[in-house]
Design an enzyme around this catalytic site. Structure first.
Site, short mmCIF file in Angstrom:
data_model
loop_
_atom_site.label_atom_id
_atom_site.label_comp_id
_atom_site.label_asym_id
_atom_site.label_seq_id
_atom_site.Cartn_x
_atom_site.Cartn_y
_atom_site.Cartn_z
N LYS A 111 0.75 -1.31 -0.10
CA LYS A 111 0.08 -0.02 0.01
C LYS A 111 0.77 1.22 0.15
CE LYS A 111 -4.12 -1.59 -0.04
NZ LYS A 111 -5.31 -1.33 -0.98
N ASP A 142 -0.11 -0.52 -4.57
CA ASP A 142 -1.50 0.07 -4.53
C ASP A 142 -1.66 1.38 -4.01
OD1 ASP A 142 -4.27 0.42 -5.00
OD2 ASP A 142 -4.71 -1.41 -3.36
N ASP A 194 -8.69 -0.76 -10.16
CA ASP A 194 -9.56 -1.40 -9.37
C ASP A 194 -10.79 -0.60 -9.06
OD1 ASP A 194 -10.73 -2.82 -6.95
OD2 ASP A 194 -9.23 -1.88 -5.78
N LYS A 218 -13.29 -7.97 -8.13
CA LYS A 218 -13.81 -8.57 -6.73
C LYS A 218 -14.99 -9.03 -6.76
CE LYS A 218 -10.47 -5.37 -4.53
NZ LYS A 218 -10.13 -4.20 -3.59
#
Length: 333
Positions: A111, A142, A194, A218
């Site tokens: 992250k 990310d 994403d 997801k």
């Protein structure tokens, strides 16, 4: 989900349980992950959209939970899913302890771009991951849309020496993703989308705009395994199956999605049970030898009791369940 396929609300409420699970390390700005679980004919399932999501968005997560609890999963193409380690926005000296929670994982997602971090701290964290994993480890970062275009360009240059597998959601919008992809294409670092897949009206728009090299999919926020598979087929891009800090029950849904996709080129973000200090099952979906099994997970009554949310939070989740069920009944999700 059609209203005809929707089970009555009382069927969901009959087994509904709300849990509050502490995290090992603060992640995504939270120290406790809340989730609502209920049991359908096919087994336990999970409804756990983040608290800030409105009812229309959250209703899509409910459709996914119902689909997984009421319908058989698609036939699997594989029974084990390689997963990545997930490194929160921790200080560099904490990285080795985080990676130890993901035994055998050859890939780490780190992250970056958190509001309380600096680029220097991001670089130090990624450097620590590279040092711990060695030259053969795979590192992806990310940003959760945390940079503008110029910040993203600067950050990608600063992080490029660590041999990045890809950069996930460096900027918030599809237009910005297209621009940063164009600016950095010569560097050979792919751009992944994403939030621009799961938090937009059209999950295929980012692929149509050629704004990303691969998609993070997801199951829960896309409305379930079957809808996610349809998006994967129509997008025509490589994909990574990931999760949303789910319990092991929720991770099982992601594992079944990853098992059903035709091609799985990347390690998946489905090892995040390792970030939980407690779970809802005695058989959690923790990584072993860098992978998790494809299986349904039964919630344990004793653990549901032990980790149950307090009365106010339980009431909040049950009210949210009722509202989102009404959204699905109206056919607006």
């Amino acid at each position: 989900m059609s209203a005809d396929a929707l089970p009555p609300l009382h069927d969901l409420l009959a087994t509904a349980r709300v849990v509050a699970l502490p995290l090992v390390t603060r992640f995504r700005g939270i120290d406790v992950r809340e989730a609502l679980l209920f049991e359908g004919p096919e087994g336990w399932t999970e409804f756990a959209p983040f608290a800030e999501y409105d009812d229309d968005e959250a209703a899509t997560w409910l459709a996914a939970a119902i689909d997984f609890g009421w319908n058989p999963a698609p036939p699997p193409r594989r029974d084990r899913i390689p997963v990545n380690a997930t490194v929160p926005a921790v200080d560099a000296d904490e990285v080795p302890a985080v990676l130890e929670r993901f035994p055998g994982c050859r890939t780490a997602k780190v992250k970056v771009a958190a509001s309380d971090q600096t680029l220097d701290r991001d670089v130090a964290r990624v450097r620590a991951v590279r040092d711990a994993m060695g030259p053969e480890g795979r590192i992806r970062v990310d940003a959760n849309g945390g940079w503008n275009i110029d910040e993203a360009e600067h950050a990608i240059h600063a992080l490029a020496p660590f041999d990045l597998e890809y950069v996930e959601q460096p900027c918030p919008t599809i237009d910005e993703l297209a621009e940063i992809r164009a600016r950095t294409k010569y560097m050979g670092i792919p751009i992944a989308a994403d939030e621009s897949v799961r938090r937009v009206d059209d999950p295929l728009a980012v692929a149509a705009a050629r704004a990303a090299d691969l998609l993070v999919v997801k199951a829960a926020p896309l409305g379930g395994i079957r809808r996610a598979l349809d998006i994967v087929e129509r997008a025509g891009l490589p994909i990574v199956v990931s999760s949303a800090l789910d319990t092991s029950v929720g991770l099982a849904m992601g594992a079944h999605l990853a098992a059903a996709v035709p091609t799985l080129e990347y390690d998946c973000g489905l090892g995040t049970a390792s970030l939980l200090a407690a779970d809802v099952t005695t058989s959690p979906l923790l990584p072993t030898d860098g992978a998790i099994d494809v299986r349904r997970v039964d919630a344990d009554p004793a653990l549901l009791d032990r980790n149950g949310a307090d009365g106010d939070r339980t009431a909040w989740w049950l009210a949210r369940l009722e509202r989102c069920h009404a959204v699905l009944s109206d056919g607006t999700a």
